[in-house]
Design a protein around this motif. Structure first.
Motif, PDB file in Angstrom:
ATOM      1  N   GLN A  97      -7.523  68.119  83.143  1.00 21.67           N
ATOM      2  CA  GLN A  97      -6.743  68.539  84.302  1.00 21.67           C
ATOM      3  C   GLN A  97      -5.335  67.936  84.265  1.00 21.67           C
ATOM      4  O   GLN A  97      -4.354  68.613  84.574  1.00 21.67           O
ATOM      5  CB  GLN A  97      -7.449  68.145  85.610  1.00 21.67           C
ATOM      6  N   ARG A  98      -5.230  66.654  83.874  1.00 18.88           N
ATOM      7  CA  ARG A  98      -3.927  65.994  83.801  1.00 18.88           C
ATOM      8  C   ARG A  98      -3.074  66.659  82.726  1.00 18.88           C
ATOM      9  O   ARG A  98      -1.901  66.934  82.928  1.00 18.88           O
ATOM     10  CB  ARG A  98      -4.096  64.493  83.511  1.00 18.88           C
ATOM     11  N   SER A 100      -3.319  69.718  81.622  1.00 17.47           N
ATOM     12  CA  SER A 100      -2.955  71.039  82.146  1.00 17.47           C
ATOM     13  C   SER A 100      -1.787  70.941  83.116  1.00 17.47           C
ATOM     14  O   SER A 100      -0.851  71.746  83.061  1.00 17.47           O
ATOM     15  CB  SER A 100      -4.147  71.687  82.846  1.00 17.47           C
ATOM     16  N   HIS A 101      -1.835  69.944  84.009  1.00 20.37           N
ATOM     17  CA  HIS A 101      -0.729  69.749  84.961  1.00 20.37           C
ATOM     18  C   HIS A 101       0.556  69.400  84.231  1.00 20.37           C
ATOM     19  O   HIS A 101       1.625  69.901  84.595  1.00 20.37           O
ATOM     20  CB  HIS A 101      -1.072  68.661  85.984  1.00 20.37           C
ATOM     21  N   TRP A 102       0.482  68.550  83.210  1.00 23.55           N
ATOM     22  CA  TRP A 102       1.683  68.202  82.448  1.00 23.55           C
ATOM     23  C   TRP A 102       2.316  69.441  81.825  1.00 23.55           C
ATOM     24  O   TRP A 102       3.527  69.611  81.866  1.00 23.55           O
ATOM     25  CB  TRP A 102       1.349  67.211  81.339  1.00 23.55           C
ATOM     26  N   VAL A 104       2.129  72.639  82.703  1.00 26.46           N
ATOM     27  CA  VAL A 104       2.755  73.493  83.721  1.00 26.46           C
ATOM     28  C   VAL A 104       3.981  72.802  84.314  1.00 26.46           C
ATOM     29  O   VAL A 104       5.034  73.427  84.487  1.00 26.46           O
ATOM     30  CB  VAL A 104       1.738  73.870  84.821  1.00 26.46           C
ATOM     31  N   ASP A 105       3.870  71.506  84.580  1.00 24.58           N
ATOM     32  CA  ASP A 105       4.995  70.769  85.178  1.00 24.58           C
ATOM     33  C   ASP A 105       6.215  70.756  84.266  1.00 24.58           C
ATOM     34  O   ASP A 105       7.347  70.904  84.735  1.00 24.58           O
ATOM     35  CB  ASP A 105       4.584  69.336  85.509  1.00 24.58           C
ATOM     36  N   LYS A 123       0.586  79.119  83.531  1.00 24.31           N
ATOM     37  CA  LYS A 123      -0.653  78.356  83.409  1.00 24.31           C
ATOM     38  C   LYS A 123      -0.634  77.587  82.100  1.00 24.31           C
ATOM     39  O   LYS A 123       0.043  77.976  81.146  1.00 24.31           O
ATOM     40  CB  LYS A 123      -1.858  79.294  83.429  1.00 24.31           C
ATOM     41  N   ALA A 124      -1.396  76.510  82.046  1.00 29.37           N
ATOM     42  CA  ALA A 124      -1.468  75.707  80.823  1.00 29.37           C
ATOM     43  C   ALA A 124      -1.925  76.563  79.646  1.00 29.37           C
ATOM     44  O   ALA A 124      -1.432  76.419  78.531  1.00 29.37           O
ATOM     45  CB  ALA A 124      -2.410  74.523  81.025  1.00 29.37           C
TER      46      ALA A 124
END
Length: 150
Positions: A97-98, A100-102, A104-105, A123-124
């Protein structure tokens, strides 16, 4: 067993925009970037290079048995930590999850820093399609791209 590889012909975001932004603040110069920006940049570049799912990225390790540098640091080989895809222990790895967030961020931040609106629905998982299309556009065969991705 047959493998299926799907390419979306219209990427959801522009790789050139993101790569240009990664060469500027807050991602450069590397000597002065904070750990979060560096982590996001490395996660995205690794995802683009390997064309793998986030779970496969999570399994990579810098443990001595998994990390190998070429002569004069000409290349680096990262291997997955044995068993990490089948077992999960708290504190050992960054979560899927982290990562994936990185991914996208960093894409959103790249667009923001270039003064452009970020495309909807980033999306990642889109990194795989964007990387595959870039490889195809630069002469890689579809067979080689699918082999790398699968």
């Amino acid at each position: 067993m047959a493998h299926f590889c799907e390419l979306h012909l219209i990427p959801s975001w522009d790789l050139a925009v993101v790569l240009q932004a990664l060469q500027q603040d807050p991602f450069e110069p590397l000597q002065s970037v904070d750990l979060n920006a560096l982590s996001m940049k490395m996660a995205l570049l690794t995802a683009l290079t390997l064309v793998k799912r986030v779970g496969n990225l999570q399994a990579l390790s810098i443990n001595g048995s998994c990390l190998e540098f070429g002569l004069a640091d000409s290349h680096v080989v990262l291997r997955p930590q044995p068993g990490v895809l089948t077992r999960k222990q708290k504190g050992e790895a960054v979560s899927k999850q982290r990562i994936s967030h990185w991914l996208v961020d960093v894409i959103r931040l790249a667009y923001q820093n270039r003064g452009l609106p970020c495309p909807l629905g980033v999306k990642a998982h889109s990194t795989r399609g964007v990387a595959a299309l870039a490889a195809l556009a630069n002469g890689a065969s579809l067979t080689d791209i699918c082999r790398a991705a699968c």
